[in-house]
Design a protein around this motif. Structure first.
Motif, mmCIF file in Angstrom:
data_model
loop_
_atom_site.group_PDB
_atom_site.id
_atom_site.type_symbol
_atom_site.label_atom_id
_atom_site.label_comp_id
_atom_site.label_asym_id
_atom_site.label_seq_id
_atom_site.Cartn_x
_atom_site.Cartn_y
_atom_site.Cartn_z
ATOM 1 N N GLY A 1 0.815 -1.218 0.000
ATOM 2 C CA GLY A 1 0.000 0.000 0.000
ATOM 3 C C GLY A 1 0.845 1.263 0.000
ATOM 4 O O GLY A 1 0.528 2.240 -0.684
ATOM 5 N N ASP A 2 1.938 1.263 0.768
ATOM 6 C CA ASP A 2 2.847 2.410 0.787
ATOM 7 C C ASP A 2 3.430 2.655 -0.599
ATOM 8 O O ASP A 2 3.488 3.797 -1.067
ATOM 9 N N LEU A 3 3.854 1.587 -1.251
ATOM 10 C CA LEU A 3 4.459 1.713 -2.581
ATOM 11 C C LEU A 3 3.457 2.214 -3.610
ATOM 12 O O LEU A 3 3.782 3.059 -4.449
ATOM 13 N N LEU A 4 2.241 1.715 -3.538
ATOM 14 C CA LEU A 4 1.221 2.167 -4.488
ATOM 15 C C LEU A 4 0.839 3.622 -4.234
ATOM 16 O O LEU A 4 0.625 4.386 -5.180
ATOM 17 N N THR A 5 0.793 4.028 -2.980
ATOM 18 C CA THR A 5 0.516 5.425 -2.644
ATOM 19 C C THR A 5 1.614 6.330 -3.182
ATOM 20 O O THR A 5 1.333 7.394 -3.748
ATOM 21 N N GLU B 1 0.714 11.873 -9.922
ATOM 22 C CA GLU B 1 -0.144 13.050 -9.782
ATOM 23 C C GLU B 1 0.631 14.332 -9.519
ATOM 24 O O GLU B 1 0.309 15.378 -10.067
ATOM 25 N N TYR B 2 1.653 14.262 -8.674
ATOM 26 C CA TYR B 2 2.349 15.471 -8.238
ATOM 27 C C TYR B 2 3.781 15.582 -8.756
ATOM 28 O O TYR B 2 4.460 16.561 -8.480
ATOM 29 N N GLY B 3 4.265 14.544 -9.429
ATOM 30 C CA GLY B 3 5.623 14.586 -9.946
ATOM 31 C C GLY B 3 6.686 14.463 -8.870
ATOM 32 O O GLY B 3 7.754 15.044 -8.983
#
Length: 74
Positions: free
Chosen positions: A44-48, A55-57
């Motif tokens: 989950g951390d990696l996907l986040t 999204e934010y670069g």
């Protein structure tokens, strides 16, 4: 449990780690800063992080999650 434990470096690229955990079918990775354990990272951390990168670069590296010079020797 795995006989050969897979660990990653604090400077590891998120995309490469996602490929590793997918291939090895694991959910958590210890994150090392040299010989010190900096923490654990989950799927989950990696996907986040991957979504934030898209999204934010952001950098796409784990170093934003953990402080340098980890918690304790492993």
């Amino acid at each position: 449990m795995s006989r050969d434990m897979l660990v990653c470096d604090i400077d590891s690229a998120v995309e490469a780690l996602i490929a590793d955990i997918t291939e090895k079918r694991i959910r958590h990775l210890p994150v090392m800063d040299g010989d010190l354990l900096a923490g654990m990272v989950s799927v989950g951390d990696l996907l986040t992080l991957r979504l934030a990168e898209a999204e934010y670069g952001t950098s796409g590296r784990l170093d934003g999650l953990f402080q340098k010079k980890g918690i304790r020797p492993l």
